[in-house]
Design a protein around this motif. Structure first.
Motif, short mmCIF file in Angstrom:
data_model
loop_
_atom_site.label_atom_id
_atom_site.label_comp_id
_atom_site.label_asym_id
_atom_site.label_seq_id
_atom_site.Cartn_x
_atom_site.Cartn_y
_atom_site.Cartn_z
N SER A 29 27.06 -58.62 -47.79
CA SER A 29 26.73 -57.22 -47.54
C SER A 29 27.62 -56.60 -46.47
CB SER A 29 25.26 -57.10 -47.13
OG SER A 29 25.05 -57.79 -45.93
N LEU A 30 27.63 -55.28 -46.47
CA LEU A 30 28.43 -54.49 -45.54
C LEU A 30 27.51 -53.75 -44.58
CD1 LEU A 30 30.90 -52.88 -48.09
CD2 LEU A 30 31.36 -54.81 -46.58
N ASP A 31 28.00 -53.50 -43.36
CA ASP A 31 27.23 -52.66 -42.45
C ASP A 31 27.53 -51.20 -42.82
OD1 ASP A 31 29.52 -51.65 -41.05
OD2 ASP A 31 29.44 -53.31 -39.61
N PRO A 32 26.80 -50.24 -42.26
CA PRO A 32 27.00 -48.83 -42.66
C PRO A 32 28.44 -48.32 -42.47
CG PRO A 32 24.93 -49.05 -41.50
CD PRO A 32 25.63 -50.38 -41.39
N LEU A 33 29.11 -48.69 -41.40
CA LEU A 33 30.49 -48.25 -41.21
C LEU A 33 31.40 -48.86 -42.27
CD1 LEU A 33 32.68 -46.70 -39.76
CD2 LEU A 33 32.84 -48.58 -38.10
N GLU A 34 31.19 -50.12 -42.59
CA GLU A 34 31.99 -50.77 -43.64
C GLU A 34 31.75 -50.10 -44.99
OE1 GLU A 34 32.30 -55.26 -41.74
OE2 GLU A 34 30.65 -54.79 -43.10
N GLU A 35 30.52 -49.67 -45.26
CA GLU A 35 30.23 -48.96 -46.51
C GLU A 35 30.98 -47.63 -46.56
OE1 GLU A 35 26.06 -48.64 -47.36
OE2 GLU A 35 25.80 -50.82 -47.41
N ARG A 36 31.06 -46.93 -45.42
CA ARG A 36 31.83 -45.67 -45.37
C ARG A 36 33.30 -45.94 -45.63
NH1 ARG A 36 30.99 -42.10 -40.25
NH2 ARG A 36 32.34 -40.72 -41.42
N ILE A 37 33.82 -46.98 -45.02
CA ILE A 37 35.22 -47.35 -45.21
C ILE A 37 35.47 -47.69 -46.68
CG2 ILE A 37 37.01 -49.05 -44.67
CD1 ILE A 37 35.68 -49.21 -41.83
N LEU A 38 34.57 -48.46 -47.26
CA LEU A 38 34.71 -48.84 -48.67
C LEU A 38 34.74 -47.60 -49.57
CD1 LEU A 38 34.85 -51.45 -50.44
CD2 LEU A 38 32.43 -51.04 -50.91
#
Length: 118
Positions: A29-38
Motif C-alpha cells: 500500500s501507499l501513503d496519501p502523499l504516495e497516492e498523489r504522486i502516483l
C-alpha cells in the motif's frame, strides 16, 4: 443490495469496491502523499508527457525535495514506479510499472461495475 438513488451512490460503491482491492495480495500500500504522486505520474503518462524527478520536485504542493525523494524511493521499492534514463543521464524519467498499470485496470473495472449497478 439496494438500488442507488443518488449519483453519489455510484462513487461510494466504487470506493467500497476499490477498498476491497486493497485487501488482495498485489503491491504494497501507499501513503496519501504516495497516492498523489502516483496519480500525477499516471496522468502524465496518459497525456503522453514526460515527467522527470526534477519536474516532480518542482511541484511545491507535494512538499520538500527531501520528502519527495524519500517517497519516490519508497514507491520504487514497493514496485509502483520505475526510473528510466533520458538523453541527459542526470535526469530520470518517472514511469508506472506494469504492476501499477494493472492496478489502475482493476480500479477501472471497479468504477465500471459500480456504474452498472446504478
Amino acid at each position: 443490495m439496494t438500488t442507488p438513488k443518488r449519483p453519489a451512490d455510484i462513487y461510494l460503491r466504487f470506493l467500497q469496491l476499490a477498498e476491497a482491492l486493497r485487501g488482495l495480495p498485489s503491491l504494497p500500500s501507499l501513503d496519501p502523499l504516495e497516492e498523489r504522486i502516483l496519480a500525477i505520474v499516471a496522468r502524465a503518462g496518459q497525456d503522453e508527457q514526460r515527467l522527470s524527478v526534477r519536474d516532480l520536485m518542482g511541484k511545491k504542493e507535494l512538499g520538500s525535495p527531501a520528502t519527495l525523494h524519500s517517497r519516490l524511493t519508497s514507491m520504487r521499492e514497493k514496485g509502483w514506479i520505475m526510473l528510466s534514463d533520458t538523453e541527459d543521464t542526470r535526469r530520470k524519467q518517472i514511469e508506472l510499472t506494469q504492476a501499477a498499470l494493472m492496478h489502475f485496470d482493476k480500479l477501472s473495472r471497479c468504477l465500471v461495475q459500480a456504474a452498472k449497478q446504478n
